[in-house]
Design a protein around this motif. Structure first.
Motif, PDB file in Angstrom:
ATOM      1  N   ALA A 168       0.833  -1.214   0.000  1.00  0.00           N
ATOM      2  CA  ALA A 168       0.000   0.000   0.000  1.00  0.00           C
ATOM      3  C   ALA A 168       0.857   1.249   0.000  1.00  0.00           C
ATOM      4  CB  ALA A 168      -0.926  -0.022   1.208  1.00  0.00           C
ATOM      5  N   ARG A 169       1.913   1.240   0.814  1.00  0.00           N
ATOM      6  CA  ARG A 169       2.796   2.415   0.868  1.00  0.00           C
ATOM      7  C   ARG A 169       3.540   2.589  -0.451  1.00  0.00           C
ATOM      8  NH1 ARG A 169       4.017   7.369   1.392  1.00  0.00           N
ATOM      9  NH2 ARG A 169       6.104   7.849   2.205  1.00  0.00           N
ATOM     10  N   ALA A 170       3.967   1.482  -1.064  1.00  0.00           N
ATOM     11  CA  ALA A 170       4.651   1.554  -2.352  1.00  0.00           C
ATOM     12  C   ALA A 170       3.731   2.114  -3.429  1.00  0.00           C
ATOM     13  CB  ALA A 170       5.167   0.174  -2.755  1.00  0.00           C
ATOM     14  N   ARG A 171       2.437   1.685  -3.402  1.00  0.00           N
ATOM     15  CA  ARG A 171       1.461   2.235  -4.353  1.00  0.00           C
ATOM     16  C   ARG A 171       1.349   3.744  -4.181  1.00  0.00           C
ATOM     17  NH1 ARG A 171      -2.594  -1.525  -2.338  1.00  0.00           N
ATOM     18  NH2 ARG A 171      -2.565  -3.477  -3.520  1.00  0.00           N
ATOM     19  N   GLU A 172       1.317   4.173  -2.939  1.00  0.00           N
ATOM     20  CA  GLU A 172       1.166   5.601  -2.642  1.00  0.00           C
ATOM     21  C   GLU A 172       2.348   6.407  -3.189  1.00  0.00           C
ATOM     22  OE1 GLU A 172       1.145   8.377   1.395  1.00  0.00           O
ATOM     23  OE2 GLU A 172       0.561   6.265   1.531  1.00  0.00           O
ATOM     24  N   ILE A 173       3.573   5.881  -2.996  1.00  0.00           N
ATOM     25  CA  ILE A 173       4.774   6.590  -3.461  1.00  0.00           C
ATOM     26  C   ILE A 173       4.795   6.675  -4.982  1.00  0.00           C
ATOM     27  CG2 ILE A 173       7.288   6.486  -3.589  1.00  0.00           C
ATOM     28  CD1 ILE A 173       7.255   5.160  -0.819  1.00  0.00           C
ATOM     29  N   GLN A 174       4.604   5.524  -5.647  1.00  0.00           N
ATOM     30  CA  GLN A 174       4.709   5.531  -7.108  1.00  0.00           C
ATOM     31  C   GLN A 174       3.585   6.338  -7.742  1.00  0.00           C
ATOM     32  OE1 GLN A 174       3.050   3.920  -9.803  1.00  0.00           O
ATOM     33  NE2 GLN A 174       1.303   3.219  -8.569  1.00  0.00           N
ATOM     34  N   SER A 175       2.411   6.340  -7.119  1.00  0.00           N
ATOM     35  CA  SER A 175       1.292   7.104  -7.660  1.00  0.00           C
ATOM     36  C   SER A 175       1.545   8.602  -7.547  1.00  0.00           C
ATOM     37  CB  SER A 175       0.005   6.726  -6.923  1.00  0.00           C
ATOM     38  OG  SER A 175      -1.083   7.500  -7.391  1.00  0.00           O
ATOM     39  N   SER A 176       2.118   9.031  -6.418  1.00  0.00           N
ATOM     40  CA  SER A 176       2.368  10.463  -6.227  1.00  0.00           C
ATOM     41  C   SER A 176       3.379  11.004  -7.220  1.00  0.00           C
ATOM     42  CB  SER A 176       2.859  10.715  -4.797  1.00  0.00           C
ATOM     43  OG  SER A 176       4.157  10.173  -4.603  1.00  0.00           O
ATOM     44  N   LEU A 177       4.233  10.118  -7.740  1.00  0.00           N
ATOM     45  CA  LEU A 177       5.253  10.538  -8.703  1.00  0.00           C
ATOM     46  C   LEU A 177       4.847  10.224 -10.138  1.00  0.00           C
ATOM     47  CD1 LEU A 177       8.395   9.346  -6.734  1.00  0.00           C
ATOM     48  CD2 LEU A 177       7.585  11.686  -7.005  1.00  0.00           C
ATOM     49  N   GLY A 178       3.688   9.614 -10.322  1.00  0.00           N
ATOM     50  CA  GLY A 178       3.211   9.328 -11.669  1.00  0.00           C
ATOM     51  C   GLY A 178       4.029   8.288 -12.401  1.00  0.00           C
ATOM     52  N   LEU A 179       4.539   7.286 -11.688  1.00  0.00           N
ATOM     53  CA  LEU A 179       5.369   6.277 -12.328  1.00  0.00           C
ATOM     54  C   LEU A 179       4.545   5.264 -13.120  1.00  0.00           C
ATOM     55  CD1 LEU A 179       7.987   5.505  -9.518  1.00  0.00           C
ATOM     56  CD2 LEU A 179       8.169   7.099 -11.435  1.00  0.00           C
ATOM     57  N   GLY A 180       3.293   5.066 -12.735  1.00  0.00           N
ATOM     58  CA  GLY A 180       2.432   4.150 -13.476  1.00  0.00           C
ATOM     59  C   GLY A 180       2.792   2.691 -13.310  1.00  0.00           C
ATOM     60  N   TRP A 181       3.379   2.313 -12.161  1.00  0.00           N
ATOM     61  CA  TRP A 181       3.773   0.923 -11.940  1.00  0.00           C
ATOM     62  C   TRP A 181       2.587   0.113 -11.422  1.00  0.00           C
ATOM     63  CZ3 TRP A 181       9.112   1.704  -9.091  1.00  0.00           C
ATOM     64  CH2 TRP A 181      10.053   2.135 -10.025  1.00  0.00           C
TER      65      TRP A 181
END
Length: 514
Positions: free
Chosen positions: A135-148
């Protein structure tokens, strides 16, 4: 701008991070000298400098690796002690190093790597909740727009490509909301498309008020991203500009001394000797055009180029350490295909490598032992090395290059950096080479050692050898070479003698080719 003028810009707001008169020396040699620099929040400051200029030392001071320095470091306007990498991170200084492998943890998932710093600081329950990590990883990548995707976040990190590894390390650093983000050659292993993703993140950081120190040799990137550039040369800040950048002045500050202070001699073309080494269709870097190059007896060819130009690839390919991706080489008119350095040595091709500590010197060994290392067979009988012959060879090298040492039995650790470099050069002069390759031979040595090495290289050429010198420093090349070749991204952009190789033209060629 004069090198003696102050170079720290007057900030419009308290600096995110500031340096005042920061200095550092190793073994009595000054590496940084009174560096003062303020980096404002929400700005991208590009740091330029040739190899050995002091960039890595400055980064390590800001990262809390080097603590024994002079001067003052301020964070948010307050003096601080960066006495460890953890202390630097806790004060908001994050560094993304050039070597990506140093930043990832094999065996962990992408998600676990992304939140690794938070996991490392956990107290209490040592067990990791996989759901919370994801969940935390989703939050980080989403805030940066990585689209992972979740499937990618669950993969072992070693399955990521190099560009995604770079973005992972950058995202992890940004998750802490740093005051200052240091990016050290962040696109060195990225394609153009991958670099564009990185640029978008850098621009987002600036917009979010994060200060960025961007270290790169790629001028196009700096022109597109940076608000300001500073140049480091021989441990001193010699140039400070805001947009629009004056690239001619910046490159002069980085690569060449002022005309009135240089010791460079005019490049000249004498009677051209016989071709010793001939390269045809040789490709130094994948995806780049092949090149042709001839090295001749009695001639010093100087190759100048910035980091990533292909200089070391050229040296290592000729020495049999790394095969060229394509092309053919002839030595004295016969095919030359070295599979290992021993083949090159038998052919009379000797290399003084770029990194003497990693690739040339054996710690704990004496001067004589280090010099004799590649030629033990010629000094041996029945498999036993003749110590008297080895010692004599060591004494000859000490005398020929003016090595300051107690005697040939001194260990290399006892010597200064300049004298260590002379030992490496002396090793390859113990047997007269057909071709001598010097890769950044003057790095970390004083002017006296530089002149001694240059004098011996020129004498060797006069005796009939072909000498190839590779350096990022224009003055070093102009001081020693008969011929100047400008290399950029693995391709030759200038090959000239005499007036055609004067300083201004060399620098301008570098400026338009990187």
């Amino acid at each position: 701008m004069s090198p003696t003028d102050p170079v720290s810009a007057e900030p419009t707001a308290p600096a995110a991070v500031g340096l005042t008169d920061v200095s550092m020396a190793f073994g009595g040699k000054t590496v940084l000298a009174a560096v003062s620099l303020d980096i404002a929040p929400g700005s991208v400051v590009a740091l330029l400098g040739a190899n050995g200029a002091g960039k890595s030392t400055l980064i390590k001071i800001l990262s809390g690796v080097h603590t024994d320095h002079g001067g003052e470091v301020r964070v948010g306007g307050k003096p601080v002690a960066l006495n460890s990498p953890l202390a630097a991170r806790q004060l908001g200084i994050q560094t993304v190093h050039q070597r990506i492998s140093e930043g990832i943890v094999p065996g962990l998932t992408v998600a676990e790597n992304l939140v690794f710093e938070e996991l490392a600081q956990r107290r209490g329950n040592p067990f990791v909740n996989g759901g919370r990590v994801l969940a935390r990883a989703r939050e980080i990548q989403s805030s940066l727009g990585l689209g992972w995707s979740d499937s990618l976040l669950r993969k072992d990190v070693t399955e990521l490509g190099i560009s995604d590894r770079q973005l992972l390390i950058l995202a992890r650093a940004l998750a802490t909301r740093p005051r200052l983000l240091i990016l050290d050659e962040p696109t060195s292993a990225l394609s153009a498309a991958e670099a564009e993703r990185l640029f978008a993140l850098v621009e987002k950081m600036r917009d979010d008020g994060i200060a960025v120190l961007y270290v790169s040799h790629r001028l196009g990137e700096i022109d597109a991203l940076a608000d300001r550039l500073v140049v480091l040369r021989d441990g001193r800040l010699t140039e400070d500009q805001t947009k629009p950048f004056d690239w001619d002045a910046a490159l002069r500050a980085m690569l060449a001394q002022a005309q009135e202070t240089t010791t460079a001699r005019p490049v000249r073309q004498g009677d051209r000797g016989d071709v010793v080494l001939s390269l045809r269709g040789v490709r130094l870097l994948e995806g780049r055009a092949p090149l042709d190059l001839d090295l001749r007896t009695g001639e010093v060819t100087g190759v100048v180029g910035l980091l990533g130009a292909g200089k070391t690839e050229l040296a290592r390919g000729l020495f049999g350490a790394e095969p060229f991706p394509a092309g053919t080489v002839e030595l004295d008119g016969k095919p030359y295909e070295p599979r290992r350095p021993a083949d090159a040595i038998r052919g009379g091709i000797h290399l003084v490598p770029e990194d003497r500590h990693a690739d040339a010197l054996v710690p704990g060994w004496s001067v004589a032992q280090n010099i004799s290392l590649p030629f033990l067979t010629s000094l041996s009988r029945a498999g036993l090395v003749s110590r008297s012959r080895e010692d004599a060879q060591g004494r000859e090298a000490i005398d020929a290059l003016g090595v300051v040492a107690r005697d040939e039995h001194s260990t290399v650790e006892e010597l200064s950096g300049g004298n260590q470099q002379k030992v490496v050069v002396g090793r390859w002069l113990a047997k007269t080479p057909r071709v001598l390759i010097l890769d950044e031979p003057f790095r970390g040595v004083d002017i006296g050692a530089r002149r001694d090495i240059g004098r011996r290289a020129r004498a060797l050429a006069a005796e009939g050898a072909a000498v190839l010198v590779l350096s990022a420093d224009v003055d070093e090349i102009l001081e020693i070479a008969d011929r100047v070749v400008v290399l950029a991204a693995g391709e030759i952009h200038l090959d000239a003698y005499g007036e055609d190789a004067e300083r201004d033209r060399v620098i301008q060629t570098i400026a338009v080719s990187v």
